[in-house]
Design a protein around this motif. Structure first.
Motif, PDB file in Angstrom:
ATOM      1  N   ARG A 121      37.236  -8.073  14.816  1.00 51.04           N
ATOM      2  CA  ARG A 121      37.722  -9.455  14.922  1.00 51.04           C
ATOM      3  C   ARG A 121      38.084  -9.993  13.531  1.00 51.04           C
ATOM      4  NH1 ARG A 121      33.980 -10.875  17.754  1.00 51.04           N
ATOM      5  NH2 ARG A 121      34.962 -10.866  19.802  1.00 51.04           N
ATOM      6  N   GLN A 122      37.233  -9.724  12.559  1.00 50.57           N
ATOM      7  CA  GLN A 122      37.514 -10.173  11.202  1.00 50.57           C
ATOM      8  C   GLN A 122      38.704  -9.443  10.610  1.00 50.57           C
ATOM      9  OE1 GLN A 122      35.790 -12.760   9.704  1.00 50.57           O
ATOM     10  NE2 GLN A 122      37.528 -12.624   8.272  1.00 50.57           N
ATOM     11  N   ARG A 123      38.856  -8.155  10.951  1.00 49.18           N
ATOM     12  CA  ARG A 123      39.979  -7.382  10.415  1.00 49.18           C
ATOM     13  C   ARG A 123      41.308  -7.946  10.890  1.00 49.18           C
ATOM     14  NH1 ARG A 123      38.662  -1.689  10.997  1.00 49.18           N
ATOM     15  NH2 ARG A 123      37.384  -2.275   9.209  1.00 49.18           N
ATOM     16  N   VAL A 124      41.381  -8.324  12.143  1.00 45.99           N
ATOM     17  CA  VAL A 124      42.618  -8.913  12.655  1.00 45.99           C
ATOM     18  C   VAL A 124      42.972 -10.164  11.859  1.00 45.99           C
ATOM     19  CG1 VAL A 124      43.669 -10.069  14.632  1.00 45.99           C
ATOM     20  CG2 VAL A 124      42.400  -7.941  14.970  1.00 45.99           C
ATOM     21  N   ALA A 125      41.997 -11.043  11.693  1.00 45.81           N
ATOM     22  CA  ALA A 125      42.253 -12.288  10.973  1.00 45.81           C
ATOM     23  C   ALA A 125      42.659 -12.015   9.526  1.00 45.81           C
ATOM     24  CB  ALA A 125      41.009 -13.179  11.013  1.00 45.81           C
ATOM     25  N   ASP A 126      41.957 -11.094   8.869  1.00 46.56           N
ATOM     26  CA  ASP A 126      42.235 -10.835   7.463  1.00 46.56           C
ATOM     27  C   ASP A 126      43.562 -10.125   7.255  1.00 46.56           C
ATOM     28  OD1 ASP A 126      39.871 -12.050   6.753  1.00 46.56           O
ATOM     29  OD2 ASP A 126      38.740 -10.187   6.559  1.00 46.56           O
ATOM     30  N   MET A 127      43.910  -9.202   8.142  1.00 50.73           N
ATOM     31  CA  MET A 127      45.176  -8.490   7.981  1.00 50.73           C
ATOM     32  C   MET A 127      46.363  -9.415   8.248  1.00 50.73           C
ATOM     33  SD  MET A 127      44.387  -4.599   9.357  1.00 50.73           S
ATOM     34  CE  MET A 127      45.882  -3.913   8.615  1.00 50.73           C
ATOM     35  N   LEU A 128      46.234 -10.289   9.233  1.00 48.66           N
ATOM     36  CA  LEU A 128      47.311 -11.242   9.495  1.00 48.66           C
ATOM     37  C   LEU A 128      47.488 -12.198   8.326  1.00 48.66           C
ATOM     38  CD1 LEU A 128      46.728 -12.089  13.271  1.00 48.66           C
ATOM     39  CD2 LEU A 128      48.594 -10.738  12.289  1.00 48.66           C
ATOM     40  N   ALA A 129      46.378 -12.550   7.695  1.00 48.56           N
ATOM     41  CA  ALA A 129      46.444 -13.494   6.581  1.00 48.56           C
ATOM     42  C   ALA A 129      46.969 -12.855   5.305  1.00 48.56           C
ATOM     43  CB  ALA A 129      45.060 -14.094   6.328  1.00 48.56           C
ATOM     44  N   ASN A 130      46.695 -11.569   5.119  1.00 44.87           N
ATOM     45  CA  ASN A 130      46.944 -10.947   3.812  1.00 44.87           C
ATOM     46  C   ASN A 130      48.102  -9.965   3.766  1.00 44.87           C
ATOM     47  OD1 ASN A 130      44.741 -12.218   2.415  1.00 44.87           O
ATOM     48  ND2 ASN A 130      43.336 -10.873   3.534  1.00 44.87           N
ATOM     49  N   TYR A 131      48.575  -9.513   4.937  1.00 47.87           N
ATOM     50  CA  TYR A 131      49.670  -8.546   4.958  1.00 47.87           C
ATOM     51  C   TYR A 131      50.764  -9.101   5.872  1.00 47.87           C
ATOM     52  CZ  TYR A 131      45.879  -5.702   3.086  1.00 47.87           C
ATOM     53  OH  TYR A 131      44.831  -5.232   2.324  1.00 47.87           O
ATOM     54  N   PRO A 132      51.643  -9.957   5.339  1.00 48.62           N
ATOM     55  CA  PRO A 132      52.578 -10.701   6.178  1.00 48.62           C
ATOM     56  C   PRO A 132      53.572  -9.849   6.955  1.00 48.62           C
ATOM     57  CG  PRO A 132      53.076 -10.994   3.832  1.00 48.62           C
ATOM     58  CD  PRO A 132      51.766 -10.306   3.912  1.00 48.62           C
ATOM     59  N   TRP A 133      53.763  -8.597   6.560  1.00 50.19           N
ATOM     60  CA  TRP A 133      54.691  -7.719   7.297  1.00 50.19           C
ATOM     61  C   TRP A 133      54.042  -7.114   8.547  1.00 50.19           C
ATOM     62  CZ3 TRP A 133      52.553  -6.751   2.556  1.00 50.19           C
ATOM     63  CH2 TRP A 133      51.670  -5.674   2.462  1.00 50.19           C
ATOM     64  N   ILE A 134      52.755  -7.369   8.740  1.00 48.26           N
ATOM     65  CA  ILE A 134      52.054  -6.900   9.936  1.00 48.26           C
ATOM     66  C   ILE A 134      51.873  -8.067  10.887  1.00 48.26           C
ATOM     67  CG2 ILE A 134      49.912  -5.878  10.808  1.00 48.26           C
ATOM     68  CD1 ILE A 134      49.564  -4.481   8.140  1.00 48.26           C
ATOM     69  N   GLY A 135      52.314  -7.903  12.137  1.00 47.88           N
ATOM     70  CA  GLY A 135      52.243  -8.978  13.116  1.00 47.88           C
ATOM     71  C   GLY A 135      51.101  -8.799  14.096  1.00 47.88           C
ATOM     72  N   GLN A 136      50.885  -9.820  14.896  1.00 50.01           N
ATOM     73  CA  GLN A 136      49.804  -9.800  15.889  1.00 50.01           C
ATOM     74  C   GLN A 136      49.934  -8.613  16.837  1.00 50.01           C
ATOM     75  OE1 GLN A 136      47.353 -12.432  16.184  1.00 50.01           O
ATOM     76  NE2 GLN A 136      46.311 -11.194  17.718  1.00 50.01           N
ATOM     77  N   ASP A 137      51.130  -8.331  17.307  1.00 49.32           N
ATOM     78  CA  ASP A 137      51.326  -7.222  18.239  1.00 49.32           C
ATOM     79  C   ASP A 137      51.013  -5.873  17.597  1.00 49.32           C
ATOM     80  OD1 ASP A 137      52.065  -9.046  20.146  1.00 49.32           O
ATOM     81  OD2 ASP A 137      54.226  -8.656  19.966  1.00 49.32           O
ATOM     82  N   ASP A 138      51.218  -5.772  16.289  1.00 47.62           N
ATOM     83  CA  ASP A 138      50.949  -4.515  15.590  1.00 47.62           C
ATOM     84  C   ASP A 138      49.456  -4.196  15.549  1.00 47.62           C
ATOM     85  OD1 ASP A 138      53.690  -4.341  14.989  1.00 47.62           O
ATOM     86  OD2 ASP A 138      53.416  -5.533  13.173  1.00 47.62           O
ATOM     87  N   LEU A 139      48.635  -5.213  15.727  1.00 50.10           N
ATOM     88  CA  LEU A 139      47.182  -5.049  15.654  1.00 50.10           C
ATOM     89  C   LEU A 139      46.552  -4.964  17.040  1.00 50.10           C
ATOM     90  CD1 LEU A 139      46.533  -7.587  12.756  1.00 50.10           C
ATOM     91  CD2 LEU A 139      46.561  -5.087  12.603  1.00 50.10           C
ATOM     92  N   ALA A 140      47.361  -4.573  18.026  1.00 51.46           N
ATOM     93  CA  ALA A 140      46.869  -4.521  19.408  1.00 51.46           C
ATOM     94  C   ALA A 140      45.706  -3.554  19.574  1.00 51.46           C
ATOM     95  CB  ALA A 140      48.010  -4.142  20.360  1.00 51.46           C
ATOM     96  N   TYR A 141      45.639  -2.505  18.736  1.00 52.23           N
ATOM     97  CA  TYR A 141      44.487  -1.606  18.850  1.00 52.23           C
ATOM     98  C   TYR A 141      43.198  -2.387  18.683  1.00 52.23           C
ATOM     99  CZ  TYR A 141      40.905   1.802  18.062  1.00 52.23           C
ATOM    100  OH  TYR A 141      39.719   2.499  18.177  1.00 52.23           O
ATOM    101  N   PHE A 142      43.141  -3.227  17.671  1.00 52.68           N
ATOM    102  CA  PHE A 142      41.918  -3.960  17.394  1.00 52.68           C
ATOM    103  C   PHE A 142      41.691  -5.079  18.409  1.00 52.68           C
ATOM    104  CE2 PHE A 142      43.095  -2.434  13.052  1.00 52.68           C
ATOM    105  CZ  PHE A 142      42.045  -1.534  12.927  1.00 52.68           C
ATOM    106  N   THR A 143      42.735  -5.875  18.719  1.00 53.39           N
ATOM    107  CA  THR A 143      42.537  -6.992  19.635  1.00 53.39           C
ATOM    108  C   THR A 143      42.154  -6.510  21.031  1.00 53.39           C
ATOM    109  OG1 THR A 143      44.933  -7.043  20.051  1.00 53.39           O
ATOM    110  CG2 THR A 143      44.072  -8.533  18.373  1.00 53.39           C
ATOM    111  N   ASN A 144      42.703  -5.372  21.436  1.00 60.81           N
ATOM    112  CA  ASN A 144      42.370  -4.813  22.743  1.00 60.81           C
ATOM    113  C   ASN A 144      40.990  -4.178  22.755  1.00 60.81           C
ATOM    114  OD1 ASN A 144      42.513  -2.334  24.785  1.00 60.81           O
ATOM    115  ND2 ASN A 144      43.976  -3.889  25.484  1.00 60.81           N
ATOM    116  N   ARG A 145      40.542  -3.727  21.597  1.00 62.16           N
ATOM    117  CA  ARG A 145      39.314  -2.946  21.509  1.00 62.16           C
ATOM    118  C   ARG A 145      38.065  -3.802  21.340  1.00 62.16           C
ATOM    119  NH1 ARG A 145      36.798   1.061  23.029  1.00 62.16           N
ATOM    120  NH2 ARG A 145      35.617   2.375  21.601  1.00 62.16           N
TER     121      ARG A 145
END
Length: 235
Positions: A156-180
């Motif tokens: 959960r923290q990784r999703v928030a931190d990656m979205l905040a810090n790596y602007p070329w990565i979008g919410q859909d790209d992190l579906a592994y984590f959000t789904n998991r």
């Protein structure tokens, strides 16, 4: 003759297992840098390509547990894990969601699938984990999966931190984590229940603790290799 130590209570066993949380790879310096937004694009690609190798073998690890387990109820309970990662069809499942993340950080799918960027240290650690699941008693292999207990909040923290810090990565790209997140929390509860119910002797309990410690070493060794693997970075 010396008297064998009595078994731990269920609560004591859970406390001992949870006491290994500081050994989980969430505290590794590389992961701390990932969360802080300090990784370069090359480092993100190195991480994603090598983590893929770990993701890709999880169904084989789970199949080994099922193959070694004589209890139908445990086999039935464990079977959905294989389908979760492999998916019910091509283009589905945890493996596919990780490949999407690889593409988001700039990797080409075919090069990830070819494993050409997998570092020797990562391959050695991951293969050791599969060998452990294939050769050790099924209950120890189940216990080694208890890193699930530590994973949900970190994802959960990784999703928030990656979205905040790596602007070329979008919410859909992190579906592994959000789904998991929810899935891994449920699996963790199921796994701890299996371990507590079936580890009835002190020797079994100590073996379960050692198995979880081994798994933490596997994950930590992976990140050690990834952190030092700049010379093998994808172009």
């Amino acid at each position: 003759m010396p008297t064998a130590d009595p078994p731990l209570t269920g609560a004591e066993l859970v406390t001992a297992l949870r006491g290994l949380s500081h050994r989980y790879w969430g505290t590794h310096p590389f992961h701390r840098r990932l969360h802080a937004g300090e990784l370069s694009k090359a480092e993100l690609r190195r991480w994603a390509a090598n983590r893929w190798y770990y993701q890709s073998i999880l169904p084989q690890k789970d199949a080994a547990i099922i193959a070694n387990c004589p209890l139908p109820d445990i086999r039935r309970q464990w079977l959905p894990r294989i389908a979760y990662h492999d998916g019910s069809a091509n283009g589905d499942g945890g493996r596919e969601r990780w490949l999407r993340l690889c593409e988001a950080v700039g990797l080409i799918r075919d090069e990830v699938l070819s494993e050409r960027h997998v570092l020797p240290g990562v391959r050695f650690a991951v293969d050791a984990y599969v060998t452990f699941a294939r050769t050790r008693p099924w209950l120890e292999a189940v216990a080694s999966s208890l890193t699930e207990m530590f994973a949900g909040h970190l994802m959960r923290q990784r999703v928030a931190d990656m979205l905040a810090n790596y602007p070329w990565i979008g919410q859909d790209d992190l579906a592994y984590f959000t789904n998991r997140i929810d899935a891994v929390s449920g699996e963790g509860r199921d796994t701890i229940d299996i371990v507590v119910r079936h580890c009835v002797t002190r020797a079994q309990q100590e073996a379960a603790i050692a198995a979880l410690s081994f798994k933490c070493d596997v994950l930590w060794s992976m990140l050690d290799a990834i952190e030092r693997g700049a010379s093998h970075d994808p172009a």
